[in-house]
Design a protein around this motif. Structure first.
Motif, PDB file in Angstrom:
ATOM      1  N   VAL A 156       0.863  -1.184   0.000  1.00  0.00           N
ATOM      2  CA  VAL A 156       0.000   0.000   0.000  1.00  0.00           C
ATOM      3  C   VAL A 156       0.898   1.232   0.000  1.00  0.00           C
ATOM      4  O   VAL A 156       1.826   1.325   0.817  1.00  0.00           O
ATOM      5  N   GLN A 158       0.873   5.688  -0.257  1.00  0.00           N
ATOM      6  CA  GLN A 158       0.051   6.895  -0.131  1.00  0.00           C
ATOM      7  C   GLN A 158       0.967   8.109  -0.122  1.00  0.00           C
ATOM      8  O   GLN A 158       2.085   8.074   0.411  1.00  0.00           O
ATOM      9  N   SER A 195      -4.212  14.296  -1.894  1.00  0.00           N
ATOM     10  CA  SER A 195      -3.631  12.999  -1.571  1.00  0.00           C
ATOM     11  C   SER A 195      -4.172  11.928  -2.520  1.00  0.00           C
ATOM     12  O   SER A 195      -5.191  12.111  -3.187  1.00  0.00           O
ATOM     13  N   MET A 197      -3.901   7.250  -2.982  1.00  0.00           N
ATOM     14  CA  MET A 197      -3.393   6.003  -2.422  1.00  0.00           C
ATOM     15  C   MET A 197      -3.601   4.895  -3.442  1.00  0.00           C
ATOM     16  O   MET A 197      -4.538   4.937  -4.254  1.00  0.00           O
TER      17      MET A 197
END
Length: 239
Positions: A156, A158, A195, A197
């Motif tokens: 993951v 971000q 942002s 992700m």
């Protein structure tokens, strides 16, 4: 016709008796001949039902008949209520000692880096974050700005980008081995941030980094409050 003759004979006998003064009743001359039988009458209506007779004796038991064929299965019945708990069973004996389990070490990888100074304009290349917040496994390279996969698996990633320019916009992308995966866009006046992700399936030596989209959308702002950052971690390793 016979009736008329009988009537005439009766009258004659009465007249003769009166003339002779005979007080005796005429025994022969006054007797009329027998009449012809009449026609039989019609049958009468049926009579009403008679009273109920007395109950008869019970008959003898008959012989047992042959067994009949099986009937069809009935419908399933309803589920009954839950029964009461049973009694506690006896404690079992001690089992045999098995082999000692081997603990398998799970690979770990996680990092968070940031700009704790104002980056201003940046070249269109991997962003090199000067502040290392976390770098568990040392998979993020501060000198190149790239994360290099050492443990294949699902990761993951971000990032957050900040800007304070009144007119300029900034557009930041995440890249994997040079291929743009996704981006974030910031526009408008004053302070702003954006942002994004992504979850990536990586193999050994895959590289992931953030990069400005172009020189025309490239005015970053950060400080000790940290408005620009980049993070990633291994969600689970491949089998």
């Amino acid at each position: 016709m016979y009736l008329a003759i009988a009537i005439k004979l009766s009258i004659i006998c009465i007249i003769q008796a009166a003339a002779q003064g005979d007080t005796q009743v005429c025994s022969g001359c006054c007797t009329a001949p027998a009449g012809i039988p009449g026609i039989p009458g019609s049958h009468g209506n049926p009579g009403g039902p008679g009273p109920t007779g007395m109950k008869g004796d019970v008959g003898e038991k008959g012989e047992k008949g042959n067994q009949g064929s099986d009937g069809r299965d009935g419908l399933p019945g309803k589920i009954g209520p839950i029964g009461l708990p049973g009694a506690t069973g006896e404690k079992g004996g001690k089992g045999e000692k098995g082999e000692q389990a081997t603990t398998i070490s799970q690979p770990k990888s996680a990092f968070s880096v940031a700009y704790n100074v104002n980056p201003d304009r940046l070249p269109v290349s991997p962003m090199k974050y000067p502040l290392i917040i976390t770098n568990f496994g040392n998979d993020y390279n501060k000198e190149t700005g790239k994360f290099v996969c050492q443990h294949p698996g699902i990761y993951v990633f971000q990032f957050t980008s900040g800007s304070s320019s009144g007119n300029d916009n900034i557009l930041t992308s995440i890249k994997k081995n040079g291929q743009r995966i996704l981006s974030s866009w910031e526009s408008g006046s004053g302070y702003k941030s954006a942002s994004n992700m992504v979850v990536l399936d990586l193999v050994a030596n895959d590289e992931v980094w953030t990069e400005p989209y172009s020189t025309s959308h490239n005015y970053y702002y950060s400080s000790s409050y940290i408005y620009c950052s980049f993070s990633g971690f291994l969600l689970y390793a491949s089998a």
